[in-house]
Design a protein around this motif. Sequence first.
Motif, PDB file in Angstrom:
ATOM      1  N   LEU A 162       7.142  -9.832   5.910  1.00  0.00           N
ATOM      2  CA  LEU A 162       6.657  -8.462   5.803  1.00  0.00           C
ATOM      3  C   LEU A 162       7.137  -7.622   6.979  1.00  0.00           C
ATOM      4  O   LEU A 162       7.643  -6.515   6.800  1.00  0.00           O
ATOM      5  N   VAL A 163       7.004  -8.146   8.192  1.00  0.00           N
ATOM      6  CA  VAL A 163       7.387  -7.371   9.372  1.00  0.00           C
ATOM      7  C   VAL A 163       8.887  -7.116   9.395  1.00  0.00           C
ATOM      8  O   VAL A 163       9.342  -6.036   9.815  1.00  0.00           O
ATOM      9  N   ALA A 164       9.690  -8.061   8.935  1.00  0.00           N
ATOM     10  CA  ALA A 164      11.143  -7.881   8.908  1.00  0.00           C
ATOM     11  C   ALA A 164      11.534  -6.760   7.945  1.00  0.00           C
ATOM     12  O   ALA A 164      12.401  -5.939   8.251  1.00  0.00           O
ATOM     13  N   VAL A 165      10.877  -6.712   6.793  1.00  0.00           N
ATOM     14  CA  VAL A 165      11.182  -5.678   5.799  1.00  0.00           C
ATOM     15  C   VAL A 165      10.711  -4.311   6.302  1.00  0.00           C
ATOM     16  O   VAL A 165      11.379  -3.294   6.079  1.00  0.00           O
ATOM     17  N   MET A 166       9.581  -4.283   6.993  1.00  0.00           N
ATOM     18  CA  MET A 166       9.099  -3.026   7.587  1.00  0.00           C
ATOM     19  C   MET A 166      10.129  -2.471   8.571  1.00  0.00           C
ATOM     20  O   MET A 166      10.483  -1.291   8.524  1.00  0.00           O
ATOM     21  N   ILE A 167      10.605  -3.340   9.458  1.00  0.00           N
ATOM     22  CA  ILE A 167      11.583  -2.921  10.460  1.00  0.00           C
ATOM     23  C   ILE A 167      12.869  -2.455   9.786  1.00  0.00           C
ATOM     24  O   ILE A 167      13.470  -1.451  10.178  1.00  0.00           O
ATOM     25  N   GLN A 168      13.281  -3.174   8.759  1.00  0.00           N
ATOM     26  CA  GLN A 168      14.508  -2.848   8.041  1.00  0.00           C
ATOM     27  C   GLN A 168      14.421  -1.464   7.391  1.00  0.00           C
ATOM     28  O   GLN A 168      15.336  -0.647   7.504  1.00  0.00           O
ATOM     29  N   ALA A 169      13.305  -1.197   6.733  1.00  0.00           N
ATOM     30  CA  ALA A 169      13.127   0.096   6.064  1.00  0.00           C
ATOM     31  C   ALA A 169      13.078   1.240   7.075  1.00  0.00           C
ATOM     32  O   ALA A 169      13.726   2.278   6.897  1.00  0.00           O
ATOM     33  N   ILE A 170      12.329   1.050   8.147  1.00  0.00           N
ATOM     34  CA  ILE A 170      12.193   2.092   9.162  1.00  0.00           C
ATOM     35  C   ILE A 170      13.536   2.361   9.843  1.00  0.00           C
ATOM     36  O   ILE A 170      13.895   3.508  10.109  1.00  0.00           O
ATOM     37  N   ALA A 171      14.291   1.298  10.114  1.00  0.00           N
ATOM     38  CA  ALA A 171      15.590   1.448  10.777  1.00  0.00           C
ATOM     39  C   ALA A 171      16.556   2.279   9.946  1.00  0.00           C
ATOM     40  O   ALA A 171      17.388   3.008  10.483  1.00  0.00           O
ATOM     41  N   HIS A 172      16.435   2.182   8.626  1.00  0.00           N
ATOM     42  CA  HIS A 172      17.332   2.927   7.734  1.00  0.00           C
ATOM     43  C   HIS A 172      16.693   4.194   7.177  1.00  0.00           C
ATOM     44  O   HIS A 172      17.292   4.861   6.335  1.00  0.00           O
ATOM     45  N   ARG A 173      15.467   4.505   7.632  1.00  0.00           N
ATOM     46  CA  ARG A 173      14.760   5.713   7.223  1.00  0.00           C
ATOM     47  C   ARG A 173      14.606   5.806   5.705  1.00  0.00           C
ATOM     48  O   ARG A 173      14.876   6.844   5.093  1.00  0.00           O
ATOM     49  N   VAL A 174      14.192   4.707   5.102  1.00  0.00           N
ATOM     50  CA  VAL A 174      13.909   4.693   3.661  1.00  0.00           C
ATOM     51  C   VAL A 174      12.492   4.184   3.438  1.00  0.00           C
ATOM     52  O   VAL A 174      11.911   3.533   4.310  1.00  0.00           O
ATOM     53  N   ASN A 175      11.950   4.475   2.261  1.00  0.00           N
ATOM     54  CA  ASN A 175      10.577   4.071   1.931  1.00  0.00           C
ATOM     55  C   ASN A 175      10.532   2.813   1.086  1.00  0.00           C
ATOM     56  O   ASN A 175       9.476   2.470   0.545  1.00  0.00           O
ATOM     57  N   TYR A 176      11.622   2.111   0.997  1.00  0.00           N
ATOM     58  CA  TYR A 176      11.714   0.966   0.092  1.00  0.00           C
ATOM     59  C   TYR A 176      12.866   0.071   0.535  1.00  0.00           C
ATOM     60  O   TYR A 176      13.759   0.489   1.290  1.00  0.00           O
TER      61      TYR A 176
END
Length: 323
Positions: free
Chosen positions: A278-292
């Motif tokens: 979960l935390v990895a996907v959160m970081i990934q989404a935030i890093a790319h400025r997407v909601n998914y």
Amino acid sequence: MVDITCYLCREENLSSPAVALKAPVSVLLSKVNGGLVRHVEPSSSLLEAIDLILQGAQNLVVPIKTSNTKRKQLQKPSICPTIHNGQQFCWLTQEDVIRFLLSSIGLFSSIAALSIDTLGIISTEFLAVEYHSPALSAIEAISRSLTDQTSLAVIEDDGTLIGEISPITLSFCDESTAAAIMTLSAGDLMAYIDCGGPPEELVRVVESSLKERNLDGMLKEFMMIINSSNVELSNSSSSDDELPSPTTTLSRSRSYNRSSSRMGRTAEAIVCHRGSSLVAVMIQAIAHRVNYVWVIEDDCSVVGIVTFANMLEVFRDNLESMI
């Protein structure tokens, strides 16, 4: 911008887009999703904010309660507030809430390291269009992806993920994109809106198709925008004479991005796997400025999608149990 593009693609606006652009802005307002923007008090709890988002709110508008003048002068604001009738407001989004939760991820150690598959937050219901299908056939899905704050997957017949048509990417485009949607396939549209600028050969395809369909009004508007645009068309090199194939679109989008002065998102999809935490996907989404983030198998076939809303449901349950 996506609302405007979809509006120009309506049948009644094809012959005269210049007239359509003079319509009042109210034509773009949804009569169904009236709760996309919600006003909340600064004292509202995080749980209340999450509940509003899960009910469909995209933005939470919060009045800023200013403190004494001396303190106000000493503190440099971290955000640029909106001022309406003399009152300052700030806007909170799903991303803001996820960022806050990520900054306090230590409080959620029981779920942070669990896989998205274990947490059951992979949604198998997602918007998709086949690579060779007409882009126009996906116009309703594009509009819905804007409302849902997700994206439209571009896939092959066997379900392989090629890329995406994202509202975020479309928001960096201009009105000429409506003509591209009217005339190109989904795969070609993905290349057209990529942030390297529209390939010259696709511009010619759009121009030719508009002429064949006698859409003179849209053709005039399209050529006027293209000719007056500061965006340089992407020219193919000697080794790139053909249009991007379904298997090379993702890697090609990176080269477009490097050579362009136009800022924006590429058509490359952001992906993870079932076993991603979960935390990895959160970081990934935030890093790319997407909601998914798209979830794929090792063979690149699409499993589903994980959205900020899916994540917030898990955090909400965890917060409630903590309380």
